[in-house]
Motif scaffolding. Structure first.
Motif, PDB file in Angstrom:
ATOM      1  N   GLU A  53       2.352   6.462  -7.040  1.00  0.00           N
ATOM      2  CA  GLU A  53       1.363   7.333  -7.692  1.00  0.00           C
ATOM      3  C   GLU A  53       1.745   8.807  -7.579  1.00  0.00           C
ATOM      4  OE1 GLU A  53      -2.371   6.400  -5.878  1.00  0.00           O
ATOM      5  OE2 GLU A  53      -2.589   4.516  -6.990  1.00  0.00           O
ATOM      6  N   ARG A  54       2.551   9.141  -6.607  1.00  0.00           N
ATOM      7  CA  ARG A  54       2.949  10.535  -6.391  1.00  0.00           C
ATOM      8  C   ARG A  54       4.342  10.846  -6.922  1.00  0.00           C
ATOM      9  NH1 ARG A  54      -0.881   8.827  -3.709  1.00  0.00           N
ATOM     10  NH2 ARG A  54      -2.483  10.120  -2.783  1.00  0.00           N
ATOM     11  N   ALA A 102       0.828  -1.208   0.000  1.00  0.00           N
ATOM     12  CA  ALA A 102       0.000   0.000   0.000  1.00  0.00           C
ATOM     13  C   ALA A 102       0.865   1.262   0.000  1.00  0.00           C
ATOM     14  CB  ALA A 102      -0.933  -0.006   1.210  1.00  0.00           C
ATOM     15  N   VAL A 103       1.918   1.285   0.803  1.00  0.00           N
ATOM     16  CA  VAL A 103       2.808   2.449   0.850  1.00  0.00           C
ATOM     17  C   VAL A 103       3.546   2.600  -0.474  1.00  0.00           C
ATOM     18  CG1 VAL A 103       4.862   3.424   1.969  1.00  0.00           C
ATOM     19  CG2 VAL A 103       3.045   2.413   3.350  1.00  0.00           C
ATOM     20  N   ARG A 104       4.005   1.486  -1.042  1.00  0.00           N
ATOM     21  CA  ARG A 104       4.701   1.523  -2.334  1.00  0.00           C
ATOM     22  C   ARG A 104       3.793   2.099  -3.427  1.00  0.00           C
ATOM     23  NH1 ARG A 104       9.211  -0.721  -3.600  1.00  0.00           N
ATOM     24  NH2 ARG A 104       9.208  -2.084  -1.789  1.00  0.00           N
ATOM     25  N   GLU A 105       2.543   1.642  -3.466  1.00  0.00           N
ATOM     26  CA  GLU A 105       1.603   2.142  -4.472  1.00  0.00           C
ATOM     27  C   GLU A 105       1.311   3.628  -4.252  1.00  0.00           C
ATOM     28  OE1 GLU A 105      -2.955   1.269  -5.820  1.00  0.00           O
ATOM     29  OE2 GLU A 105      -1.670  -0.441  -5.353  1.00  0.00           O
ATOM     30  N   TYR A 106       1.104   4.019  -3.015  1.00  0.00           N
ATOM     31  CA  TYR A 106       0.827   5.416  -2.680  1.00  0.00           C
ATOM     32  C   TYR A 106       1.975   6.321  -3.124  1.00  0.00           C
ATOM     33  CZ  TYR A 106      -0.224   9.492   0.229  1.00  0.00           C
ATOM     34  OH  TYR A 106      -0.488  10.765   0.675  1.00  0.00           O
ATOM     35  N   LEU A 107       3.192   5.945  -2.797  1.00  0.00           N
ATOM     36  CA  LEU A 107       4.349   6.760  -3.165  1.00  0.00           C
ATOM     37  C   LEU A 107       4.617   6.717  -4.674  1.00  0.00           C
ATOM     38  CD1 LEU A 107       6.748   5.958  -0.199  1.00  0.00           C
ATOM     39  CD2 LEU A 107       5.407   8.040  -0.570  1.00  0.00           C
ATOM     40  N   SER A 116       6.689   3.968 -11.036  1.00  0.00           N
ATOM     41  CA  SER A 116       5.267   3.667 -11.114  1.00  0.00           C
ATOM     42  C   SER A 116       5.027   2.176 -11.241  1.00  0.00           C
ATOM     43  CB  SER A 116       4.655   4.387 -12.307  1.00  0.00           C
ATOM     44  OG  SER A 116       3.298   4.046 -12.433  1.00  0.00           O
TER      45      SER A 116
END
Length: 80
Positions: A43-44, A36-41, A49
């Motif tokens: 995306e930003r 979840a943290v990997r995906e969140y970061l 990506s």
């Protein structure tokens, strides 16, 4: 590797527990949080990506109508 202790509000804790419990294959809470943290970061723009592969049809097809059925034939003939 960095270790961290985090405090989750009740709604996140319950959602995480439900998610982990509903998986067909056992999954570690640590793996879920890291993903979840990997995906969140990602995306930003802070990590590479992990966007999904987006396959679009070609503007002009190959001209063959049976490729989905005879794919083995086409792949073996192009390899020789």
């Amino acid at each position: 590797m960095k270790r961290a202790t985090i405090t989750l509000p009740d709604d996140l804790e319950q959602a995480l527990e439900r998610f982990v419990d509903e998986q067909a294959i056992p999954v570690q809470l640590t793996a879920v949080v890291q993903t979840a943290v990997r995906e969140y970061l990602g995306e930003r723009g802070y990590l590479p990506s992990t966007s999904k592969l987006r396959i679009r049809p070609a503007k002009r097809g190959s001209g063959q109508e049976d490729v989905s059925v005879s794919h083995d034939h086409y792949l073996s003939s192009s390899a020789t």
